[in-house]
Design a protein around this motif. Structure first.
Motif, PDB file in Angstrom:
ATOM      1  N   VAL A  32       4.332  -0.789   7.339  1.00  0.00           N
ATOM      2  CA  VAL A  32       3.428   0.173   7.962  1.00  0.00           C
ATOM      3  C   VAL A  32       4.231   1.364   8.470  1.00  0.00           C
ATOM      4  O   VAL A  32       5.250   1.193   9.161  1.00  0.00           O
ATOM      5  CB  VAL A  32       2.648  -0.485   9.119  1.00  0.00           C
ATOM      6  N   THR A  33       3.777   2.563   8.141  1.00  0.00           N
ATOM      7  CA  THR A  33       4.479   3.763   8.579  1.00  0.00           C
ATOM      8  C   THR A  33       4.396   3.904  10.096  1.00  0.00           C
ATOM      9  O   THR A  33       3.349   3.685  10.700  1.00  0.00           O
ATOM     10  CB  THR A  33       3.895   5.017   7.911  1.00  0.00           C
ATOM     11  N   SER A  34       5.514   4.302  10.696  1.00  0.00           N
ATOM     12  CA  SER A  34       5.566   4.462  12.146  1.00  0.00           C
ATOM     13  C   SER A  34       5.362   5.908  12.575  1.00  0.00           C
ATOM     14  O   SER A  34       5.210   6.180  13.770  1.00  0.00           O
ATOM     15  CB  SER A  34       6.911   3.952  12.678  1.00  0.00           C
ATOM     16  N   SER A  35       5.357   6.826  11.634  1.00  0.00           N
ATOM     17  CA  SER A  35       5.123   8.235  11.940  1.00  0.00           C
ATOM     18  C   SER A  35       4.454   8.889  10.740  1.00  0.00           C
ATOM     19  O   SER A  35       4.446   8.344   9.632  1.00  0.00           O
ATOM     20  CB  SER A  35       6.440   8.954  12.271  1.00  0.00           C
ATOM     21  N   GLU A  36       3.870  10.064  10.971  1.00  0.00           N
ATOM     22  CA  GLU A  36       3.202  10.781   9.886  1.00  0.00           C
ATOM     23  C   GLU A  36       4.221  11.251   8.855  1.00  0.00           C
ATOM     24  O   GLU A  36       5.330  11.674   9.199  1.00  0.00           O
ATOM     25  CB  GLU A  36       2.436  11.977  10.447  1.00  0.00           C
ATOM     26  N   ILE A  37       3.840  11.173   7.595  1.00  0.00           N
ATOM     27  CA  ILE A  37       4.696  11.657   6.511  1.00  0.00           C
ATOM     28  C   ILE A  37       4.156  13.002   6.040  1.00  0.00           C
ATOM     29  O   ILE A  37       2.964  13.143   5.751  1.00  0.00           O
ATOM     30  CB  ILE A  37       4.739  10.643   5.359  1.00  0.00           C
ATOM     31  N   ILE A  38       5.045  13.999   5.993  1.00  0.00           N
ATOM     32  CA  ILE A  38       4.692  15.355   5.573  1.00  0.00           C
ATOM     33  C   ILE A  38       5.397  15.649   4.250  1.00  0.00           C
ATOM     34  O   ILE A  38       6.574  15.320   4.078  1.00  0.00           O
ATOM     35  CB  ILE A  38       5.115  16.390   6.631  1.00  0.00           C
ATOM     36  N   GLY A 153       0.698   4.463  10.747  1.00  0.00           N
ATOM     37  CA  GLY A 153      -0.191   3.310  10.677  1.00  0.00           C
ATOM     38  C   GLY A 153      -0.709   3.015   9.289  1.00  0.00           C
ATOM     39  O   GLY A 153      -1.628   2.211   9.125  1.00  0.00           O
ATOM     40  N   THR A 154      -0.124   3.639   8.256  1.00  0.00           N
ATOM     41  CA  THR A 154      -0.542   3.395   6.879  1.00  0.00           C
ATOM     42  C   THR A 154       0.217   2.207   6.310  1.00  0.00           C
ATOM     43  O   THR A 154       1.454   2.181   6.312  1.00  0.00           O
ATOM     44  CB  THR A 154      -0.273   4.629   5.999  1.00  0.00           C
ATOM     45  N   GLU A 155      -0.515   1.215   5.804  1.00  0.00           N
ATOM     46  CA  GLU A 155       0.126   0.099   5.110  1.00  0.00           C
ATOM     47  C   GLU A 155       0.467   0.557   3.693  1.00  0.00           C
ATOM     48  O   GLU A 155      -0.399   0.968   2.931  1.00  0.00           O
ATOM     49  CB  GLU A 155      -0.796  -1.110   5.063  1.00  0.00           C
ATOM     50  N   LEU A 156       1.736   0.474   3.338  1.00  0.00           N
ATOM     51  CA  LEU A 156       2.210   1.048   2.089  1.00  0.00           C
ATOM     52  C   LEU A 156       1.917   0.129   0.908  1.00  0.00           C
ATOM     53  O   LEU A 156       2.384  -1.009   0.861  1.00  0.00           O
ATOM     54  CB  LEU A 156       3.711   1.343   2.188  1.00  0.00           C
ATOM     55  N   THR A 157       1.130   0.643  -0.035  1.00  0.00           N
ATOM     56  CA  THR A 157       0.812  -0.068  -1.262  1.00  0.00           C
ATOM     57  C   THR A 157       1.676   0.487  -2.394  1.00  0.00           C
ATOM     58  O   THR A 157       2.475   1.408  -2.203  1.00  0.00           O
ATOM     59  CB  THR A 157      -0.668   0.112  -1.614  1.00  0.00           C
ATOM     60  N   ALA A 158       1.477  -0.064  -3.596  1.00  0.00           N
ATOM     61  CA  ALA A 158       2.235   0.419  -4.753  1.00  0.00           C
ATOM     62  C   ALA A 158       1.989   1.916  -4.973  1.00  0.00           C
ATOM     63  O   ALA A 158       2.927   2.674  -5.273  1.00  0.00           O
ATOM     64  CB  ALA A 158       1.845  -0.385  -5.990  1.00  0.00           C
ATOM     65  N   GLY A 159       0.737   2.347  -4.831  1.00  0.00           N
ATOM     66  CA  GLY A 159       0.436   3.762  -5.009  1.00  0.00           C
ATOM     67  C   GLY A 159       1.127   4.641  -3.990  1.00  0.00           C
ATOM     68  O   GLY A 159       1.625   5.727  -4.318  1.00  0.00           O
ATOM     69  N   HIS A 160       1.151   4.178  -2.723  1.00  0.00           N
ATOM     70  CA  HIS A 160       1.850   4.945  -1.687  1.00  0.00           C
ATOM     71  C   HIS A 160       3.328   5.105  -2.039  1.00  0.00           C
ATOM     72  O   HIS A 160       3.909   6.187  -1.878  1.00  0.00           O
ATOM     73  CB  HIS A 160       1.743   4.238  -0.331  1.00  0.00           C
ATOM     74  N   LEU A 161       3.959   4.025  -2.500  1.00  0.00           N
ATOM     75  CA  LEU A 161       5.382   4.105  -2.829  1.00  0.00           C
ATOM     76  C   LEU A 161       5.617   5.098  -3.968  1.00  0.00           C
ATOM     77  O   LEU A 161       6.621   5.823  -3.977  1.00  0.00           O
ATOM     78  CB  LEU A 161       5.919   2.721  -3.207  1.00  0.00           C
TER      79      LEU A 161
END
Length: 403
Positions: A32-38, A153-161
């Motif tokens: 899960v991301t701990s901060s916003e990704i820009i 707070g985003t749970e990283l899936t294959a698409g996110h990676l």
């Protein structure tokens, strides 16, 4: 007896999110991301074609069919070398940079080479007119530089990676993946495949719980099998708390004379022993040894699995920073009667859930006793049946979809 939500809230309050850390993108699946990704750059970074075909000036094909001179072939991964001028076209492959001078792409299926194979230049016949930007992916079509990509707070899936890699990221800041030790206890348990002696049973809980931990996206650690000996149990627990971020045990948490796990944890930890108004999995031990959460689950195999689902999994997901660590229920309909007796508890019945006609229907997976692991293995959901006489065929029932 404690209500389920009271017991679970007690657990979640004591399983705070771990400190953020940077991990390789390759190891971040399920975290899960701990901060916003820009976005640090645009995707794509150059205008490119969505089709194999010919890059043209839209004005030149306005009165198609027409014939154009082919001045270059542009494969993907190569920069164009020629500016497309009036009456000219460049052959182009999907993903390649649209050359300067061209503002549209005609798909190859709507063209034909009409010159001889050895002719220089080649002549292509364009059969259709196309507007500017036809089949052209502009810069930043997917993401623009500086644009928010994924919130905290985003749970990283294959698409996110895949998106992170497309942005050139090799690491990402997340809540770390906890190491979770799993310990079985009991003189009656064996796990070496040898013939059983009178009173012995094979240890299934440890392998089951290690697999459940893995499915919860934590790192499972096998702490082995401890006999009913306080010193052996304490040694295993000490090893676990020194090397792991959380501990899951099975067995020894009830009120029997040989429930040594309870005695040891009382001595070395800050534990709470609960009787929860659920069936199966009524007994639950939870607390900390130092700052390491310890989940003491019951020994019956179905009880340990249900207890893991209701308490350990949410607690571990809370440690991983999941904003909603508890699995939400889905609405289903009973395909058959799901009877039970009133006893003041919520029953979690093992069921088979099947999508049918736009809704979920469930039926019993078999025996509902807490030792009947086969029926649990055949189920893919737990029906949440409130206190009373059960659910009649056709009635609504909440279910937790496990698979």
């Amino acid at each position: 007896m404690l209500p389920l939500e009271t017991a679970r809230s007690y657990v979640l309050d004591r399983c705070p999110a771990r400190k953020p850390e940077r991990v390789p993108v390759a190891d971040a699946l399920g975290l899960v991301t701990s901060s916003e990704i820009i976005a640090s750059e645009s995707i794509p970074q150059f205008a490119n074609t969505a089709m194999d075909g010919f890059a043209v000036r839209s004005a030149d094909v306005a009165d198609a069919p027409c014939e154009l001179r082919v001045v270059e072939t542009i494969p993907a991964g190569h920069a164009p070398q020629v500016t497309v001028g009036p009456g000219e076209a460049s052959r182009i492959m999907t993903g390649a940079i649209v050359p300067p001078g061209a503002d549209a792409v005609v798909m190859v299926e709507r063209t034909a080479i009409i010159s001889e194979p050895s002719a220089d230049p080649e002549i292509v016949r364009v059969e259709v007119s196309v507007p500017a930007d036809n089949h052209v992916r502009p810069i930043g079509d997917d993401l623009g530089a500086g644009e928010p990509v994924f919130p905290a707070g985003t749970e990283l899936t294959a698409g996110h990676l895949g998106v992170l890699c497309s942005l050139g990221m090799t690491e990402v800041e997340v809540f770390g993946r906890p190491r979770v030790g799993v310990l079985s206890t009991g003189d009656e348990l064996v796990d070496d495949g040898s013939p059983l002696q009178p009173g012995q049973i094979r240890d299934s809980n440890r392998r089951t719980l290690l697999a459940l931990a893995q499915r919860a996206d934590v790192t499972p650690v096998d702490l082995g099998l401890a006999p009913d000996d306080p010193d052996a149990i304490e040694a295993a627990l000490r090893t676990g708390t020194e090397t792991c971020d959380a501990i899951v045990t099975s067995g020894g948490v009830s009120m029997g004379d040989f429930d040594y796990v309870k005695a040891v944890l009382d001595r070395i930890g800050d534990m709470r022993w609960m009787q929860v108004a659920i069936k199966p999995a009524k007994p639950l031990a939870f607390g900390t040894v130092g700052d390491v959460p310890v989940f003491g689950l019951p020994g019956n195999p179905v009880s340990s699995m249900v207890s893991f689902e209701l308490f350990a999994r949410p607690g571990l997901r809370s440690m991983m920073g999941h904003p909603q660590p508890i699995r939400p229920p889905d609405l289903a309909f009973a395909a058959e009667d799901l009877p039970r007796r009133p006893d003041g508890k919520t029953h979690f019945m093992r069921v088979l859930a099947t999508p049918l006609g736009g809704r979920i229907e469930v039926r019993s997976a078999g025996g509902q006793s807490s030792h009947m692991l086969w029926a649990m293995a055949k189920s893919n959901a737990l029906a949440v049946v409130p206190d009373g006489t059960g659910v009649r065929a056709g009635d609504k029932v909440d279910v937790l979809l496990l698979d």
